[in-house]
Write an enzyme that holds these catalytic residues in place. Structure first.
Site, PDB file in Angstrom:
ATOM      1  N   ASN A 249       0.978  -1.175   0.071  1.00  0.00           N
ATOM      2  CA  ASN A 249      -0.154   0.056   0.260  1.00  0.00           C
ATOM      3  C   ASN A 249       1.037   1.272   0.084  1.00  0.00           C
ATOM      4  OD1 ASN A 249      -2.234   1.395   0.119  1.00  0.00           O
ATOM      5  ND2 ASN A 249      -2.735   1.236   2.482  1.00  0.00           N
TER       6      ASN A 249
ATOM      7  N   HIS B 268       0.985   5.166   1.027  1.00  0.00           N
ATOM      8  CA  HIS B 268       0.505   6.125   2.085  1.00  0.00           C
ATOM      9  C   HIS B 268       1.241   7.551   1.676  1.00  0.00           C
ATOM     10  CE1 HIS B 268      -1.410   7.870   5.316  1.00  0.00           C
ATOM     11  NE2 HIS B 268      -0.394   8.147   6.127  1.00  0.00           N
TER      12      HIS B 268
ATOM     13  N   ASP C 149      -1.765   1.847   8.132  1.00  0.00           N
ATOM     14  CA  ASP C 149      -0.509   2.420   7.624  1.00  0.00           C
ATOM     15  C   ASP C 149       0.740   2.038   8.418  1.00  0.00           C
ATOM     16  OD1 ASP C 149      -2.111   3.280   5.675  1.00  0.00           O
ATOM     17  OD2 ASP C 149      -2.555   5.269   6.755  1.00  0.00           O
TER      18      ASP C 149
HETATM   19  C1  GRF Z   1      -2.698   8.504  -3.165  1.00  0.00           C
HETATM   20  O1  GRF Z   1      -1.959   9.618  -2.580  1.00  0.00           O
HETATM   21  C2  GRF Z   1      -2.783   7.267  -2.262  1.00  0.00           C
HETATM   22  O2  GRF Z   1      -1.547   7.218  -1.261  1.00  0.00           O
HETATM   23  C3  GRF Z   1      -3.816   7.765  -1.097  1.00  0.00           C
HETATM   24  O3  GRF Z   1      -4.691   8.211  -2.224  1.00  0.00           O
HETATM   25  C4  GRF Z   1      -4.113   8.722  -3.246  1.00  0.00           C
HETATM   26  C5  GRF Z   1      -4.733   7.983  -4.546  1.00  0.00           C
HETATM   27  O4  GRF Z   1      -4.460   8.511  -5.537  1.00  0.00           O
HETATM   28  N1  GRF Z   1      -4.297   6.976  -0.491  1.00  0.00           N
HETATM   29  P1  GRF Z   1      -4.954   7.879  -6.970  1.00  0.00           P
HETATM   30  O5  GRF Z   1      -6.325   7.391  -7.026  1.00  0.00           O
HETATM   31  O6  GRF Z   1      -4.212   6.741  -7.260  1.00  0.00           O
HETATM   32  O7  GRF Z   1      -4.920   9.210  -8.024  1.00  0.00           O
END
Ligand code: GRF
Length: 212
Positions: free
Chosen positions: A113, A115, A151
């Site tokens: 994941n 973050h 996270d």
């Molecule tokens: C990213 O910053 C991710 O880390 C967070 O939400 C955002 C997702 O962006 N959880 P996208 O949908 O990939 O444009």
């Protein structure tokens, strides 16, 4: 060119605009990247992330929590759907749900994941906002192996991003996302090509094969 047959099969889960997913899709255009996205799943319909997958010809599925009797039932169904595509790695790319015990029983240790903060600082849904409000001068993004916490999993990679005086939450998050995409592409490819090991909280990946 299509990915090589021995490319690592990956399922990507999304909830939103899917820019991280798009970066992975684009990277897969190079067969040397070593990754095949075999399916994209979402927790809600009608999002740009699903459109990006469909446009790239990748199978999609949607499992909304509200369609299930309980959170655990949703989690078990999610694990089943992902397993049906037999991935070696699962990437949560802006997936705004916590995976639960059934999912982690099958995909723990191989679910990544991203973050938008420098863990362990500012976990949760509002990493960029919380960093800005705290007044830190450097924040960033973290790629980690998902565990049962929010996270909290073992860290694969991090990238630092400066906080500017005139940043809003949106400008900061967009700048973080630019760096986050680069980190995600680099490290998903590297883990897929070279493998990795997890020793306690430490994740290491020997760089065996040349990056594309
Ligand atoms: C990213 O910053 C991710 O880390 C967070 O939400 C955002 C997702 O962006 N959880 P996208 O949908 O990939 O444009």
């Amino acid at each position: 060119m299509p990915p090589l047959p021995d490319a690592t099969p990956v399922v990507v889960l999304v909830s939103g605009s899917g820019t991280n997913l798009q970066a992975l899709i684009d990277a897969c255009d190079d067969p040397a990247y070593g990754v095949r996205i075999v399916a994209v799943g979402a927790d809600r319909p009608g999002i740009a992330g699903l459109e990006r997958a469909e446009h790239a010809g990748i199978p999609t599925f949607v499992l909304s929590v509200g369609d299930f009797a309980s959170r655990d039932a949703w989690d078990a169904a999610l694990a089943d759907q992902v397993a049906a595509h037999a991935p070696e790695l699962v990437v949560l790319a802006g997936f705004m749900k916590l995976t639960g015990p059934a999912f982690l029983a099958r995909f723990g240790g191989r679910t990544l994941n991203a973050h938008p903060a420098l863990s362990p600082a500012f976990p949760g849904m509002h990493g960029p906002r919380d960093a800005l409000e705290h007044g830190v001068k450097i924040t960033g993004a973290t790629l980690f192996v998902v565990d049962a916490g929010v996270d909290t999993g073992p860290i694969v990679a991090q990238v630092a991003v400066p906080v500017l005086d005139d940043d809003s939450v949106d400008t900061l998050h967009e700048r973080i996302k630019t760096s986050e995409r680069g980190m995600l592409v680099e490290w998903v490819g590297r883990l897929a090509r070279d493998g990795y090991s997890i020793d306690g909280r430490r994740v290491t990946s020997p760089q065996k094969k040349e990056a594309p």
